[in-house]
Design a protein around this motif. Sequence first.
Motif, PDB file in Angstrom:
ATOM      1  N   ILE A 289       0.610  -1.244  -0.018  1.00 43.04           N
ATOM      2  CA  ILE A 289       0.011  -0.021   0.135  1.00 43.04           C
ATOM      3  C   ILE A 289       1.046   1.172  -0.086  1.00 43.04           C
ATOM      4  CG2 ILE A 289      -0.156   0.130   2.511  1.00 43.04           C
ATOM      5  CD1 ILE A 289      -2.966   0.824   2.075  1.00 43.04           C
ATOM      6  N   GLY A 290       0.343   2.209  -0.669  1.00 44.92           N
ATOM      7  CA  GLY A 290       1.163   3.480  -0.743  1.00 44.92           C
ATOM      8  C   GLY A 290       0.316   4.522  -1.489  1.00 44.92           C
ATOM      9  N   GLU A 291       0.784   5.796  -1.394  1.00 38.56           N
ATOM     10  CA  GLU A 291       0.143   6.875  -1.891  1.00 38.56           C
ATOM     11  C   GLU A 291       0.663   6.686  -3.430  1.00 38.56           C
ATOM     12  OE1 GLU A 291      -0.684  11.680  -1.643  1.00 38.56           O
ATOM     13  OE2 GLU A 291       0.942  10.768  -0.647  1.00 38.56           O
ATOM     14  N   LYS A 292      -0.338   7.279  -4.351  1.00 36.81           N
ATOM     15  CA  LYS A 292      -0.075   6.974  -5.692  1.00 36.81           C
ATOM     16  C   LYS A 292       1.270   7.353  -6.077  1.00 36.81           C
ATOM     17  CE  LYS A 292      -1.977   6.265 -10.032  1.00 36.81           C
ATOM     18  NZ  LYS A 292      -2.623   5.273 -10.396  1.00 36.81           N
ATOM     19  N   VAL A 293       2.341   6.261  -6.009  1.00 37.23           N
ATOM     20  CA  VAL A 293       3.895   6.362  -6.105  1.00 37.23           C
ATOM     21  C   VAL A 293       4.398   5.431  -6.897  1.00 37.23           C
ATOM     22  CG1 VAL A 293       4.282   8.119  -4.260  1.00 37.23           C
ATOM     23  CG2 VAL A 293       4.082   5.513  -4.053  1.00 37.23           C
ATOM     24  N   PHE A 294       3.555   4.266  -7.216  1.00 43.79           N
ATOM     25  CA  PHE A 294       4.052   3.106  -8.123  1.00 43.79           C
ATOM     26  C   PHE A 294       5.013   2.471  -7.675  1.00 43.79           C
ATOM     27  CE2 PHE A 294       3.203   6.841 -10.886  1.00 43.79           C
ATOM     28  CZ  PHE A 294       2.064   6.535 -11.555  1.00 43.79           C
ATOM     29  N   TYR A 295       5.042   2.362  -6.363  1.00 42.42           N
ATOM     30  CA  TYR A 295       5.815   1.246  -5.386  1.00 42.42           C
ATOM     31  C   TYR A 295       5.195   1.275  -4.285  1.00 42.42           C
ATOM     32  CZ  TYR A 295       8.420   5.129  -3.378  1.00 42.42           C
ATOM     33  OH  TYR A 295       8.584   6.307  -2.893  1.00 42.42           O
ATOM     34  N   PRO A 296       5.128   0.152  -3.400  1.00 45.96           N
ATOM     35  CA  PRO A 296       4.396  -0.024  -2.018  1.00 45.96           C
ATOM     36  C   PRO A 296       5.409   0.499  -0.925  1.00 45.96           C
ATOM     37  CG  PRO A 296       5.504  -2.242  -2.768  1.00 45.96           C
ATOM     38  CD  PRO A 296       5.594  -1.366  -3.963  1.00 45.96           C
ATOM     39  N   GLU A 297       4.916   1.273  -0.178  1.00 43.18           N
ATOM     40  CA  GLU A 297       5.509   2.005   0.935  1.00 43.18           C
ATOM     41  C   GLU A 297       5.633   1.339   2.445  1.00 43.18           C
ATOM     42  OE1 GLU A 297       5.432   6.348   0.885  1.00 43.18           O
ATOM     43  OE2 GLU A 297       3.816   5.792  -0.311  1.00 43.18           O
ATOM     44  N   TYR A 298       4.260   0.291   2.399  1.00 38.21           N
ATOM     45  CA  TYR A 298       3.928  -0.435   3.385  1.00 38.21           C
ATOM     46  C   TYR A 298       3.561  -1.728   2.796  1.00 38.21           C
ATOM     47  CZ  TYR A 298       4.619   3.899   6.099  1.00 38.21           C
ATOM     48  OH  TYR A 298       5.059   5.131   6.644  1.00 38.21           O
ATOM     49  N   VAL A 299       3.902  -2.635   3.783  1.00 37.53           N
ATOM     50  CA  VAL A 299       3.133  -4.027   3.415  1.00 37.53           C
ATOM     51  C   VAL A 299       2.153  -4.517   4.388  1.00 37.53           C
ATOM     52  CG1 VAL A 299       4.862  -4.663   1.672  1.00 37.53           C
ATOM     53  CG2 VAL A 299       5.204  -5.356   3.951  1.00 37.53           C
ATOM     54  N   PHE A 300       1.189  -5.347   4.262  1.00 33.65           N
ATOM     55  CA  PHE A 300       0.558  -6.090   5.059  1.00 33.65           C
ATOM     56  C   PHE A 300       0.184  -7.294   4.638  1.00 33.65           C
ATOM     57  CE2 PHE A 300      -2.453  -3.001   3.234  1.00 33.65           C
ATOM     58  CZ  PHE A 300      -3.306  -3.819   3.201  1.00 33.65           C
TER      59      PHE A 300
END
Length: 176
Positions: free
Chosen positions: A151-162
């Motif tokens: 998950i992340g803000e519209k940045v094209f890579y995940p900033e966090y995982v769960f």
Amino acid sequence: MAFAIFLALLGLFNLFAPRAAWYGSIGWKLRDAEPSDAYLIILRIGGGIVCIVAIIIFLTAGTGDRETSTEKMIRDNLANNQIESVTLQMKPVTSIDADELKNWILKSNWKKPAIDYRKQSSFSSAAELDIHLNNGREIEVFKMGNDQIGIGEKVFYPEYVFSSPLLENWFSTHGY
């Protein structure tokens, strides 16, 4: 923050008391000497520049902690029911309730990914859910495999995982 305050004080000292600044750095070593007018002007200009740098540092303090602010933004917007629409691969999604999606995400335990995807030249995911917020921002939810959701803000890579078995299952039932 303390560094910015220190710089501001140093800059103000040079700006408003250049003679004292000169004495503190050079004058105490000399007997019966006075600073030149040019040197006092240079001290004032330098003091002004240092003050500007201190203001910039002060104003940008805290913005370096993007991860914390991004997580807070996502959690706050979801908790406050700011979801406008949800799309999957750019098509509207009607098979998932926004409240259900919000609960799956908010109840998950987020962590930083083991890999810093920002340093990689590319990132691919099996599917992406785009959550469009009422304030114009977008959140991306990635199906990453290995039972992980990014998950992340519209940045094209995940900033966090769960991990979310319910969301994994939803992606699977929709062919992803």
